[in-house]
Design an enzyme around this catalytic site. Structure first.
Site: not given
Length: 237
Positions: A77, A108, A179
């Site tokens: 992402h 992911d 992230s």
């Protein structure tokens, strides 16, 4: 000393006396690093990931972890809608261009190839051997603040209905930009990639990482996804 003497075995009594000490050494856990030692060891392997749109305008940023020669992993992402990707860190004169090499969107997890990246890969740990209550450390680039270390615990181990490990929950802080960053144990081994946090007035320290073991499975799942895509394209012709 002759070869015959050099190859002579130790008397059984010597072996029996040494054996308890050897077994004790083998049973001792790996030496825990101090937070400062851990950061010094792993910091060269955690980079900032920056993405750009087709016009070259900044699109977003996250973090990434070096796991092999000229290879870095991050969350997929982080790369969403990106037309160009680069990695950088403080003290580096120029960013390094990166390209998408492997992907597993369902988990992911994406891998970038970064020619010219001279950074040591991290050591992979075992998320499935993590214990609730053990120390955990996050390293990433939250809000663009390079190489931020945070300490906490493994808060919980989250599994799906089939009993498979899908997330490690931790109290070590993460924020936007974290992230794709790293969750380490006390030995400096990568337990997972920091993937998401739940933020809000009624939520505190709810942070999650995907398991490090998924990195080893990425090549197989990437090839399976490509094969499925090719088969679907052929069927639609």
């Amino acid at each position: 000393m002759s070869a015959r003497h050099a190859s002579r075995r130790a008397p059984p009594g010597v072996i029996r006396r040494a054996l308890p000490g050897l077994l004790l050494a083998a049973a001792l856990p790996a030496w825990a690093l101090t937070p400062a030692e851990l950061f010094a060891q792993v910091a060269p392997s955690v980079w900032r990931v920056q993405t750009f749109d087709r016009d070259g305008l900044p699109l977003g940023q996250g973090s990434g972890v070096v796991t092999g020669h000229a290879e870095l992993v991050t969350n997929c992402h982080v790369l969403a809608r990106a037309q160009r990707v680069q990695i950088r860190r403080d003290g580096l004169p120029q960013p390094l261009p990166a390209r998408l090499a492997r992907w597993d969107v369902q988990r992911d997890l994406c891998q970038l190839s970064v020619p010219g990246l001279a950074a040591p890969p991290v050591r992979l740990g075992r998320a499935d051997q993590a214990a609730v209550g053990q120390a955990a450390y996050t390293v990433g680039h939250p809000k663009g603040l390079d190489l931020t270390l945070a300490a906490g615990l493994v808060s919980s181990i989250r599994r799906n209905d089939a009993g498979q490990l899908v997330l490690l929950q931790t109290s070590a802080a993460i924020s936007g930009g974290s992230s794709g960053g790293a969750l380490f144990n006390e030995q400096g081994e990568l337990l997972g990639l920091t993937t998401l946090g739940i933020f809000g007035a009624d939520s505190q320290n709810l942070n999650f990482a995907i398991p490090a073991e998924w990195i080893l499975d990425l090549p197989r799942r990437h090839e399976a996804a490509r094969a499925a895509a090719r088969a679907a394209a052929a069927a639609s012709r």
